[in-house]
Motif scaffolding. Structure first.
Motif, short mmCIF file in Angstrom:
data_model
loop_
_atom_site.label_atom_id
_atom_site.label_comp_id
_atom_site.label_asym_id
_atom_site.label_seq_id
_atom_site.Cartn_x
_atom_site.Cartn_y
_atom_site.Cartn_z
N GLU A 111 0.81 -1.22 0.00
CA GLU A 111 0.00 0.00 0.00
C GLU A 111 0.84 1.26 0.00
OE1 GLU A 111 -2.83 -0.29 3.15
OE2 GLU A 111 -3.64 -2.16 2.40
N SER A 112 1.89 1.29 0.79
CA SER A 112 2.66 2.53 0.89
C SER A 112 3.82 2.51 -0.12
CB SER A 112 3.21 2.70 2.31
OG SER A 112 4.21 1.73 2.55
N LYS B 227 6.36 -0.55 -1.56
CA LYS B 227 6.61 -0.75 -2.99
C LYS B 227 8.10 -0.74 -3.28
CE LYS B 227 2.25 1.17 -4.61
NZ LYS B 227 1.61 2.27 -5.36
#
Length: 109
Positions: A10-11, A15
């Motif tokens: 998600e953040s 990633k």
């Protein structure tokens, strides 16, 4: 983008961690494949030729030794079968011996 566990990061930090791990894994696989050594070898054609000649000679010697071992084993088995005086096999072996003897008599060096 999903990682191995199927969890979607998600953040941005997650990633980047996924990209970093993939990059490290690709680098390790390339290192195991020895791509750098191969490209250095391609830039030195004389060394490449020498390595190929050496490997070809080694293969040739290996084939010669292997064929000699195989032929000796076959001859030994035929001798054992010939000593058993089996009617069909004994006649066949006798024919082979006669053919070889004729060939040896015809060749003068």
């Amino acid at each position: 983008m999903a990682n191995k566990k199927g969890i979607i990061p998600e953040s941005e930090e997650e990633k980047l961690n996924v990209v970093y791990r993939l990059t490290v894994r690709i680098a390790e696989e390339l290192e195991q494949a020895r791509i750098a050594e191969y490209t250095q070898l391609l830039h030195r054609p004389f060394r490449l030729i020498m390595l190929n000649l050496l490997s070809g000679a080694a293969r040739g010697v290996g084939v010669a030794i292997g064929f000699t071992f195989f032929a000796a084993t076959i001859i030994y088995v035929l001798q054992v079968l010939g000593a058993l005086n089996l009617p069909i096999i004994g006649d066949y072996i006798a024919d082979i011996v006669r053919i070889v003897q004729r060939q040896l008599e015809l060749k003068t060096y």
